[in-house]
Design a protein around this motif. Structure first.
Motif, PDB file in Angstrom:
ATOM      1  N   PRO A  65      -4.433 -10.716   0.187  1.00 20.78           N
ATOM      2  CA  PRO A  65      -3.934  -9.512   0.898  1.00 20.78           C
ATOM      3  C   PRO A  65      -3.415  -8.286   0.077  1.00 20.78           C
ATOM      4  O   PRO A  65      -3.819  -7.223   0.466  1.00 20.78           O
ATOM      5  N   LEU A  66      -2.691  -8.641  -0.809  1.00 17.43           N
ATOM      6  CA  LEU A  66      -2.301  -7.723  -2.146  1.00 17.43           C
ATOM      7  C   LEU A  66      -3.307  -6.723  -2.521  1.00 17.43           C
ATOM      8  O   LEU A  66      -3.427  -5.679  -2.698  1.00 17.43           O
ATOM      9  N   LEU A  69      -5.174  -4.926  -0.048  1.00 22.39           N
ATOM     10  CA  LEU A  69      -4.277  -3.515   0.361  1.00 22.39           C
ATOM     11  C   LEU A  69      -4.470  -2.438  -0.678  1.00 22.39           C
ATOM     12  O   LEU A  69      -4.424  -1.237  -0.392  1.00 22.39           O
ATOM     13  N   PHE A  73      -5.302   1.216  -0.200  1.00 28.01           N
ATOM     14  CA  PHE A  73      -4.917   2.562  -0.596  1.00 28.01           C
ATOM     15  C   PHE A  73      -5.598   3.691  -1.658  1.00 28.01           C
ATOM     16  O   PHE A  73      -5.495   4.670  -1.456  1.00 28.01           O
ATOM     17  N   LEU A  75      -8.872   3.486  -1.880  1.00 27.12           N
ATOM     18  CA  LEU A  75     -10.218   4.076  -1.299  1.00 27.12           C
ATOM     19  C   LEU A  75      -9.614   5.266  -0.170  1.00 27.12           C
ATOM     20  O   LEU A  75     -10.092   6.498  -0.337  1.00 27.12           O
ATOM     21  N   ARG A  76      -8.760   4.695   0.586  1.00 23.32           N
ATOM     22  CA  ARG A  76      -8.291   5.795   1.833  1.00 23.32           C
ATOM     23  C   ARG A  76      -7.679   6.910   1.282  1.00 23.32           C
ATOM     24  O   ARG A  76      -7.663   8.038   1.995  1.00 23.32           O
ATOM     25  N   ALA A 248       0.867  -6.771  -6.821  1.00 26.38           N
ATOM     26  CA  ALA A 248       2.282  -6.304  -6.340  1.00 26.38           C
ATOM     27  C   ALA A 248       2.626  -5.052  -7.335  1.00 26.38           C
ATOM     28  O   ALA A 248       2.865  -3.976  -6.437  1.00 26.38           O
ATOM     29  N   VAL A 251       0.061  -2.350  -6.240  1.00 22.12           N
ATOM     30  CA  VAL A 251       0.378  -1.606  -5.120  1.00 22.12           C
ATOM     31  C   VAL A 251       1.390  -0.680  -5.090  1.00 22.12           C
ATOM     32  O   VAL A 251       1.424   0.444  -4.492  1.00 22.12           O
ATOM     33  N   GLN A 271      -3.404   3.094   8.812  1.00 24.86           N
ATOM     34  CA  GLN A 271      -4.865   2.720   8.870  1.00 24.86           C
ATOM     35  C   GLN A 271      -5.148   1.950   7.588  1.00 24.86           C
ATOM     36  O   GLN A 271      -6.032   0.755   7.688  1.00 24.86           O
ATOM     37  N   PHE A 273      -3.315  -0.484   6.617  1.00 22.92           N
ATOM     38  CA  PHE A 273      -2.562  -1.747   7.127  1.00 22.92           C
ATOM     39  C   PHE A 273      -3.734  -2.531   7.919  1.00 22.92           C
ATOM     40  O   PHE A 273      -4.103  -3.588   7.805  1.00 22.92           O
ATOM     41  N   THR A 274      -4.282  -1.688   8.736  1.00 23.78           N
ATOM     42  CA  THR A 274      -5.089  -2.144   9.889  1.00 23.78           C
ATOM     43  C   THR A 274      -6.339  -2.726   9.017  1.00 23.78           C
ATOM     44  O   THR A 274      -6.754  -3.776   9.207  1.00 23.78           O
ATOM     45  N   SER A 276      -6.693  -3.491   6.023  1.00 19.25           N
ATOM     46  CA  SER A 276      -6.547  -4.765   5.085  1.00 19.25           C
ATOM     47  C   SER A 276      -6.270  -5.921   6.027  1.00 19.25           C
ATOM     48  O   SER A 276      -6.640  -7.180   5.613  1.00 19.25           O
ATOM     49  N   ALA A 277      -5.496  -5.854   7.210  1.00 20.07           N
ATOM     50  CA  ALA A 277      -5.127  -7.088   7.696  1.00 20.07           C
ATOM     51  C   ALA A 277      -6.683  -7.649   8.377  1.00 20.07           C
ATOM     52  O   ALA A 277      -6.650  -8.962   8.303  1.00 20.07           O
ATOM     53  N   SER A 280      -8.188  -9.262   5.280  1.00 19.82           N
ATOM     54  CA  SER A 280      -7.778 -10.334   5.140  1.00 19.82           C
ATOM     55  C   SER A 280      -7.725 -11.747   5.973  1.00 19.82           C
ATOM     56  O   SER A 280      -7.776 -12.627   5.406  1.00 19.82           O
TER      57      SER A 280
END
Lengths: 433, 199
Positions: A65-66, A69, A73, A75-76, A248, A251, A271, A273-274, A276-277, A280
């Motif tokens: 998930p890291l 995430l 970051f 990309l967006r 980490a 990130v 956006q 978080f959504t 990547s959740a 993941s």
């Protein structure tokens, strides 16, 4: 029924259910649980409970998930988009022009984004209008984009490598470092093909030279992604951090750059978080299911029986690996690459280990097979992404024809790795810590 | 539903942002000052267990749990809808199995007073209780989905069952990506800052 027959028929049923469109993770989990409970009753559920907790609380897997995430970051926040400008300015003058830009940019972009769809979509959206405007042949343009998008899982950080390392108990850091040289060589091989085929066809698109001062000025767009990549890979190589720690650190560095560029907004964070959740969740459920399936295979002795059966053929290391290339090539035509990888590692890893194949080398081999799976029809995700964004409304067969040389290059490259395994194993041996 | 998803996403993000900062501080302290915060590894494990369980629900709500649509897309509507129903039931069964596994783990930990083999020696019943609770949310969501699919099938609404529960295709994913690219103005920013320097 012998264990081999149970194993082979179980595998066929599992792949069959997946191909019918049932959720990959559920099929693996329920086949694993079902098989284990037929053999051991309710006791298997208790054993799998400790496997589920052990897998889901394994700090090494936190890297997944890291890294997802981190990719979101980069990309967006648009950090990755700006790379294309630099590559276009520096590589546009080579024979093959912007096709090199596609490959180079996909390699760097995918190294940070971790999503094949996002890579091919972003680079394709930016590149295709420009390629069409300059009269690049569509087949070649689409082929370079679909092939370039596959490089992300070989060039670290790679989620596929984290999963392989975790399933086979190998160092993810070593796998990441092992991916660097093959990743760069494969990128260069793609670019060499573009160069030679452009010269041979005589259809060279000549671009105006961007002044050196402008090209140097544009290099600043590479600063942020390269710093993040340097922190992640440097901390691993010099033994400062594990894969999870390096993720980490990445990130935190990406957050710093986003804050500095005024991009750290609540909307953007939510956006990321959504997205990547969702990614993941999809990956981690497959991973948990694979561990339960793995437990069933090892407790029932199916994995061991299959290893003995295959090694009894007396195939050499080379013959076995070539047979595996064919196996993965066929499987990759029909299965998604992540599920193909987790479903087959419990079966193929013991076989190659018994033959003395280096486990880190085999990890890179599997990842290249996954790359092939991304571009082999009918289920080649990158083919359809690139087809979906092309500005003209041509047939998907253009993309398939465009990809053929790259698929051949990947197979030849894999054979080269079999002949010279040091290409993979040399750099990890030099690692510190 | 949108609000529920936003809360889950915020929780997921908070867990991993906090963890990233803690791990980064611990790594730097260890290397520069030769001092360790102790237990950050353990925290990473618990964050994964809870974050992953949250993410399972997020993936369920956005139809992101991976399905291969090669055969599915080529079938007539009725078998396609029935496969969608089977997929919803499979996901619900998986969620129930995971909750059963988490229940066994927690029960064992309570019965044996298990603690983590770490400097913190955390009683495992605490993180496992949170894990079980978050997985139970996933289970309830998955059961809700499966019941909705069964209801649509039982009332003969085949078209709706097919539309609502179909696998998320590459086309859908691509559409989302293209919308995001448009929103962040990637193509425009590149086009105006050098991408078109080569006529």
């Amino acid at each position: 029924m012998s264990m081999i027959a149970v194993g082979v028929s179980g595998f066929i049923i599992m792949v069959g259910l997946m191909l019918l469109g049932l959720p990959i993770a559920s099929v693996m989990l329920l086949v694993g649980l079902g098989g284990g409970m037929i053999a051991y009753g309710g006791a298997f559920l208790v054993s799998s409970a400790s496997v589920a907790w052990g897998t889901m609380s394994e700090n090494g897997l936190t890297a997944i998930p890291l890294f997802v995430l981190l990719g979101e970051f980069l990309l967006r926040s648009g950090m990755a988009d700006r790379m294309y400008v630099v590559f276009a300015a520096w590589l546009g003058r080579l024979p093959g022009g912007l096709l090199h830009t596609n490959i180079g940019c996909c390699a760097l972009f995918a190294a940070t984004s971790g999503s094949s769809v996002a890579t091919a979509a972003t680079i394709g959206t930016v590149a295709l209008p420009s390629l069409a405007k300059h009269g690049y042949p569509m087949k070649e343009a689409l082929g370079s984009l679909a092939a370039g998008g596959t490089l992300g899982i070989l060039i670290p950080p790679s989620v596929n490598m984290i999963i392989y390392g975790s399933m086979t108990n190998n160092s993810v850091g070593k796998l990441f470092i092992a991916g660097i040289i093959p990743g760069l060589l494969l990128t260069l091989s793609f670019m060499l093909w573009i160069l030679l085929s452009t010269i041979a066809s005589g259809k060279r698109v000549v671009h105006e030279l961007v002044p050196l001062a402008e090209r140097v000025r544009l290099l600043k767009n590479l600063f942020e992604p390269l710093v993040v990549f340097g922190i992640v890979m440097g901390s691993l190589y010099f033994g400062i951090a594990t894969a999870t720690e390096s993720a980490a650190l990445g990130v935190v560095a990406a957050l710093f750059f986003m804050a500095r560029g005024g991009k750290l907004t609540r909307k953007l964070l939510l956006q990321c978080f959504t997205s990547s959740a969702r990614t993941s969740g999809m990956i981690l459920l497959i991973v948990v299911a694979a561990f339960v399936l793995n437990l069933a295979l090892s407790l029932t002795g199916i994995g061991e029986a299959l290893t003995k059966w295959v090694t009894a053929f007396g195939l050499s290391r080379f013959e076995t690996l070539v047979a595996l290339i064919v196996f993965y090539l066929i499987l990759g035509m029909f299965m998604d690459t992540l599920s193909m990888m987790v479903a087959t590692i419990p079966l193929t890893y013991p076989v190659v280990s018994a033959l003395g194949v280096d486990p880190i080398w085999f990890g890179i081999f599997i990842v290249i097979m996954c790359e092939l799976g991304l571009i082999t029809p009918p289920v080649g995700m990158n083919l359809f992404v690139v087809q979906g964004i092309r500005p003209d409304r041509g047939s998907v067969s253009d993309v398939i024809q465009g990809i053929i040389p790259y698929a051949v290059i990947m197979i030849v490259f894999t054979l080269l790795l079999i002949a010279v395994p040091d290409i993979v194993t040399w750099l990890p041996q030099k690692m510190q810590g | 539903m949108k609000r529920f998803e936003t809360v889950l996403a915020a929780l997921f993000g908070a867990v991993f942002l906090f963890l990233s900062v803690a791990v980064a501080v611990e790594t730097l302290m260890r290397k520069i000052f030769n001092k360790s915060l102790q237990g950050v590894d353990e925290l990473g494990g618990y964050s994964l267990a809870i974050g992953a369980a949250l993410a399972f629900t997020m993936a369920l709500l956005s139809r992101s749990h991976m399905r291969i649509d090669l055969v599915h897309d080529r079938l007539p509507r009725l078998p396609r809808a029935l496969l969608n129903l089977a997929a919803a039931i499979f996901l619900a069964l998986s969620a129930v199995s995971l909750v059963a596994m988490a229940g066994y783990s927690l029960n064992d930990s309570i019965g044996m007073s298990s603690t983590a083999q770490t400097p913190w020696a955390t009683p495992l019943k605490y993180p496992q209780s949170v894990w079980l609770a978050v997985l139970a949310v996933f289970m309830l969501a998955a059961l809700g989905y499966a019941l909705r699919a069964l209801w649509l099938a039982a009332t003969g609404r085949v078209g709706q069952l097919d539309d609502e529960f179909q696998p998320k295709s590459t086309k859908d994913e691509l559409k989302e990506e293209l919308e995001d690219i448009k929103a962040r103005g990637a193509a425009e920013s590149i086009g105006t800052s050098g991408g078109e320097k080569t006529p």
